[in-house]
Design a protein around this motif. Structure first.
Motif, PDB file in Angstrom:
ATOM      1  N   PHE A 282       0.827  -1.199   0.000  1.00 34.30           N
ATOM      2  CA  PHE A 282       0.000   0.000   0.000  1.00 34.30           C
ATOM      3  C   PHE A 282       0.864   1.252   0.000  1.00 34.30           C
ATOM      4  CE2 PHE A 282      -2.011  -3.544   2.043  1.00 34.30           C
ATOM      5  CZ  PHE A 282      -3.200  -3.630   1.346  1.00 34.30           C
ATOM      6  N   ALA A 283       0.297   2.333  -0.499  1.00 32.81           N
ATOM      7  CA  ALA A 283       0.947   3.642  -0.487  1.00 32.81           C
ATOM      8  C   ALA A 283      -0.038   4.613   0.146  1.00 32.81           C
ATOM      9  CB  ALA A 283       1.289   4.077  -1.910  1.00 32.81           C
ATOM     10  N   ARG A 284       0.390   5.281   1.191  1.00 28.39           N
ATOM     11  CA  ARG A 284      -0.487   6.221   1.880  1.00 28.39           C
ATOM     12  C   ARG A 284      -0.686   7.482   1.040  1.00 28.39           C
ATOM     13  NH1 ARG A 284      -0.795   5.503   7.690  1.00 28.39           N
ATOM     14  NH2 ARG A 284      -0.924   7.754   7.850  1.00 28.39           N
ATOM     15  N   ALA A 285      -1.940   7.883   0.866  1.00 29.29           N
ATOM     16  CA  ALA A 285      -2.259   9.088   0.089  1.00 29.29           C
ATOM     17  C   ALA A 285      -1.580  10.324   0.684  1.00 29.29           C
ATOM     18  CB  ALA A 285      -3.777   9.287   0.033  1.00 29.29           C
ATOM     19  N   GLU A 286      -1.377  10.309   1.987  1.00 25.61           N
ATOM     20  CA  GLU A 286      -0.785  11.462   2.666  1.00 25.61           C
ATOM     21  C   GLU A 286       0.657  11.732   2.207  1.00 25.61           C
ATOM     22  OE1 GLU A 286      -3.867   9.614   5.426  1.00 25.61           O
ATOM     23  OE2 GLU A 286      -2.331   8.876   4.063  1.00 25.61           O
TER      24      GLU A 286
ATOM     25  N   ILE B  51       2.822  -3.122  -7.863  1.00 27.32           N
ATOM     26  CA  ILE B  51       1.655  -2.259  -7.729  1.00 27.32           C
ATOM     27  C   ILE B  51       1.289  -2.119  -6.257  1.00 27.32           C
ATOM     28  CG2 ILE B  51      -0.830  -2.070  -8.186  1.00 27.32           C
ATOM     29  CD1 ILE B  51      -0.292  -3.220 -10.961  1.00 27.32           C
ATOM     30  N   LYS B  52       1.039  -0.897  -5.859  1.00 22.70           N
ATOM     31  CA  LYS B  52       0.562  -0.592  -4.506  1.00 22.70           C
ATOM     32  C   LYS B  52      -0.831   0.012  -4.647  1.00 22.70           C
ATOM     33  CE  LYS B  52       5.003  -0.488  -2.680  1.00 22.70           C
ATOM     34  NZ  LYS B  52       5.366  -1.685  -1.990  1.00 22.70           N
ATOM     35  N   ILE B  53      -1.705  -0.283  -3.705  1.00 23.45           N
ATOM     36  CA  ILE B  53      -3.017   0.358  -3.645  1.00 23.45           C
ATOM     37  C   ILE B  53      -2.868   1.587  -2.750  1.00 23.45           C
ATOM     38  CG2 ILE B  53      -5.431   0.153  -2.928  1.00 23.45           C
ATOM     39  CD1 ILE B  53      -4.830  -1.617  -5.323  1.00 23.45           C
ATOM     40  N   VAL B  54      -3.345   2.733  -3.231  1.00 22.05           N
ATOM     41  CA  VAL B  54      -3.259   3.964  -2.446  1.00 22.05           C
ATOM     42  C   VAL B  54      -4.389   3.955  -1.415  1.00 22.05           C
ATOM     43  CG1 VAL B  54      -3.307   6.489  -2.531  1.00 22.05           C
ATOM     44  CG2 VAL B  54      -2.246   5.188  -4.404  1.00 22.05           C
ATOM     45  N   THR B  55      -4.039   4.290  -0.169  1.00 21.45           N
ATOM     46  CA  THR B  55      -5.017   4.303   0.918  1.00 21.45           C
ATOM     47  C   THR B  55      -5.082   5.687   1.560  1.00 21.45           C
ATOM     48  OG1 THR B  55      -3.469   3.659   2.663  1.00 21.45           O
ATOM     49  CG2 THR B  55      -4.533   1.869   1.421  1.00 21.45           C
ATOM     50  N   ARG B  56      -6.171   5.890   2.283  1.00 23.71           N
ATOM     51  CA  ARG B  56      -6.384   7.140   3.024  1.00 23.71           C
ATOM     52  C   ARG B  56      -7.007   6.782   4.367  1.00 23.71           C
ATOM     53  NH1 ARG B  56     -11.670   7.662   3.366  1.00 23.71           N
ATOM     54  NH2 ARG B  56     -13.002   6.903   1.696  1.00 23.71           N
TER      55      ARG B  56
ATOM     56  N   LYS C 271     -15.196   8.532  10.060  1.00 23.51           N
ATOM     57  CA  LYS C 271     -15.799   7.864  11.224  1.00 23.51           C
ATOM     58  C   LYS C 271     -16.826   6.836  10.775  1.00 23.51           C
ATOM     59  CE  LYS C 271     -18.257   8.460  15.574  1.00 23.51           C
ATOM     60  NZ  LYS C 271     -18.377   7.045  15.673  1.00 23.51           N
ATOM     61  N   HIS C 272     -17.675   7.219   9.815  1.00 21.51           N
ATOM     62  CA  HIS C 272     -18.687   6.288   9.300  1.00 21.51           C
ATOM     63  C   HIS C 272     -18.035   5.034   8.707  1.00 21.51           C
ATOM     64  CE1 HIS C 272     -22.231   4.723   7.280  1.00 21.51           C
ATOM     65  NE2 HIS C 272     -21.521   4.693   6.152  1.00 21.51           N
ATOM     66  N   GLU C 273     -16.974   5.214   7.906  1.00 23.47           N
ATOM     67  CA  GLU C 273     -16.276   4.075   7.298  1.00 23.47           C
ATOM     68  C   GLU C 273     -15.587   3.211   8.353  1.00 23.47           C
ATOM     69  OE1 GLU C 273     -15.155   6.140   3.028  1.00 23.47           O
ATOM     70  OE2 GLU C 273     -13.816   6.405   4.749  1.00 23.47           O
ATOM     71  N   ALA C 274     -14.957   3.852   9.334  1.00 28.16           N
ATOM     72  CA  ALA C 274     -14.289   3.095  10.403  1.00 28.16           C
ATOM     73  C   ALA C 274     -15.298   2.268  11.186  1.00 28.16           C
ATOM     74  CB  ALA C 274     -13.535   4.046  11.325  1.00 28.16           C
ATOM     75  N   ASP C 275     -16.491   2.819  11.419  1.00 25.81           N
ATOM     76  CA  ASP C 275     -17.541   2.065  12.114  1.00 25.81           C
ATOM     77  C   ASP C 275     -18.027   0.895  11.260  1.00 25.81           C
ATOM     78  OD1 ASP C 275     -17.377   3.844  14.229  1.00 25.81           O
ATOM     79  OD2 ASP C 275     -19.185   4.970  13.659  1.00 25.81           O
TER      80      ASP C 275
ATOM     81  N   ARG D   5      -8.090   2.429   7.770  1.00 27.81           N
ATOM     82  CA  ARG D   5      -7.660   2.872   6.442  1.00 27.81           C
ATOM     83  C   ARG D   5      -8.636   2.373   5.389  1.00 27.81           C
ATOM     84  NH1 ARG D   5      -4.105   6.804   6.371  1.00 27.81           N
ATOM     85  NH2 ARG D   5      -3.439   6.211   4.284  1.00 27.81           N
ATOM     86  N   MET D   6      -8.745   3.130   4.307  1.00 30.08           N
ATOM     87  CA  MET D   6      -9.622   2.789   3.186  1.00 30.08           C
ATOM     88  C   MET D   6      -8.853   2.969   1.886  1.00 30.08           C
ATOM     89  SD  MET D   6     -12.691   2.016   4.280  1.00 30.08           S
ATOM     90  CE  MET D   6     -13.640   2.197   2.788  1.00 30.08           C
ATOM     91  N   PRO D   7      -9.234   2.210   0.847  1.00 27.57           N
ATOM     92  CA  PRO D   7      -8.611   2.470  -0.451  1.00 27.57           C
ATOM     93  C   PRO D   7      -9.086   3.822  -0.987  1.00 27.57           C
ATOM     94  CG  PRO D   7     -10.398   0.894  -0.697  1.00 27.57           C
ATOM     95  CD  PRO D   7     -10.225   1.133   0.778  1.00 27.57           C
ATOM     96  N   LEU D   8      -8.228   4.482  -1.724  1.00 28.14           N
ATOM     97  CA  LEU D   8      -8.588   5.752  -2.336  1.00 28.14           C
ATOM     98  C   LEU D   8      -9.378   5.454  -3.611  1.00 28.14           C
ATOM     99  CD1 LEU D   8      -8.272   8.832  -2.188  1.00 28.14           C
ATOM    100  CD2 LEU D   8      -6.131   8.581  -3.455  1.00 28.14           C
ATOM    101  N   LEU D   9     -10.637   5.878  -3.640  1.00 23.05           N
ATOM    102  CA  LEU D   9     -11.519   5.683  -4.783  1.00 23.05           C
ATOM    103  C   LEU D   9     -11.643   7.019  -5.495  1.00 23.05           C
ATOM    104  CD1 LEU D   9     -14.377   3.665  -3.011  1.00 23.05           C
ATOM    105  CD2 LEU D   9     -12.197   2.819  -3.919  1.00 23.05           C
ATOM    106  N   GLU D  10     -11.310   7.042  -6.780  1.00 19.62           N
ATOM    107  CA  GLU D  10     -11.305   8.307  -7.517  1.00 19.62           C
ATOM    108  C   GLU D  10     -11.810   8.112  -8.943  1.00 19.62           C
ATOM    109  OE1 GLU D  10      -7.869  11.050  -5.633  1.00 19.62           O
ATOM    110  OE2 GLU D  10      -7.169   9.664  -7.161  1.00 19.62           O
ATOM    111  N   MET D  11     -12.076   9.244  -9.594  1.00 19.84           N
ATOM    112  CA  MET D  11     -12.412   9.235 -11.013  1.00 19.84           C
ATOM    113  C   MET D  11     -11.174   8.749 -11.778  1.00 19.84           C
ATOM    114  SD  MET D  11     -15.539  10.226 -11.346  1.00 19.84           S
ATOM    115  CE  MET D  11     -15.584  10.520 -13.108  1.00 19.84           C
TER     116      MET D  11
END
Length: 135
Positions: free
Chosen positions: A34-38, A92-97, A101-105, A111-117
């Motif tokens: 993984f690669a952190r979006a930050e 290949i790394k998946i970018v995460t962010r 709070k809603h997703e963590a619950d 962490r979540m995968p970065l979903l983009e256009m």
């Protein structure tokens, strides 16, 4: 992060090849972490290339139960990937962010995968010939 994803009815997990689209067209390499979006700019300074990785759904592994929690991909979005060329073989790394709070619950994971256009719209991804992974 992203424990697994599905595309064209087949499952994909880290350690196996996945297909993405980048500036050089279609690429297929091993998903190796993984690669952190930050710190995405750091990855890009090291030669990393952003990728569109098609998926119909993805999962996170709950830190509470250890089970996969699945969700459908929003229409028109892709998983953001990164082609890491710092090793002898590109990976290949998946970018995460950070998860909201809603997703963590919901996913019980920070962490979540970065979903983009898509950065490369209109790319025709080949039909996956290899058998999908069993979950």
């Amino acid at each position: 992060m992203c424990a697994a994803f599905e595309f064209q009815g087949k499952g994909f997990r880290p350690g196996h090849e996945v297909t993405g689209a980048g500036t050089a067209g279609i690429v297929r390499h091993v998903w190796a972490g993984f690669a952190r979006a930050e710190i995405l700019d750091w990855w890009q300074r090291k030669g990393g290339v952003l990728l569109d990785i098609p998926a119909s759904r993805f999962s996170e592994r709950s830190e509470v139960t250890g089970k996969l929690i699945w969700d459908d991909m929003p229409e028109g979005l892709v998983l953001r990937g990164l082609l890491d060329v710092q090793t002898s073989k590109p990976l290949i790394k998946i970018v995460t962010r950070a998860a909201t709070k809603h997703e963590a619950d919901k996913f019980q994971h920070p962490r979540m995968p970065l979903l983009e256009m898509p950065l490369f719209p209109g790319v025709a991804f080949p039909v996956e010939e290899e058998p999908g992974l069993l979950f």
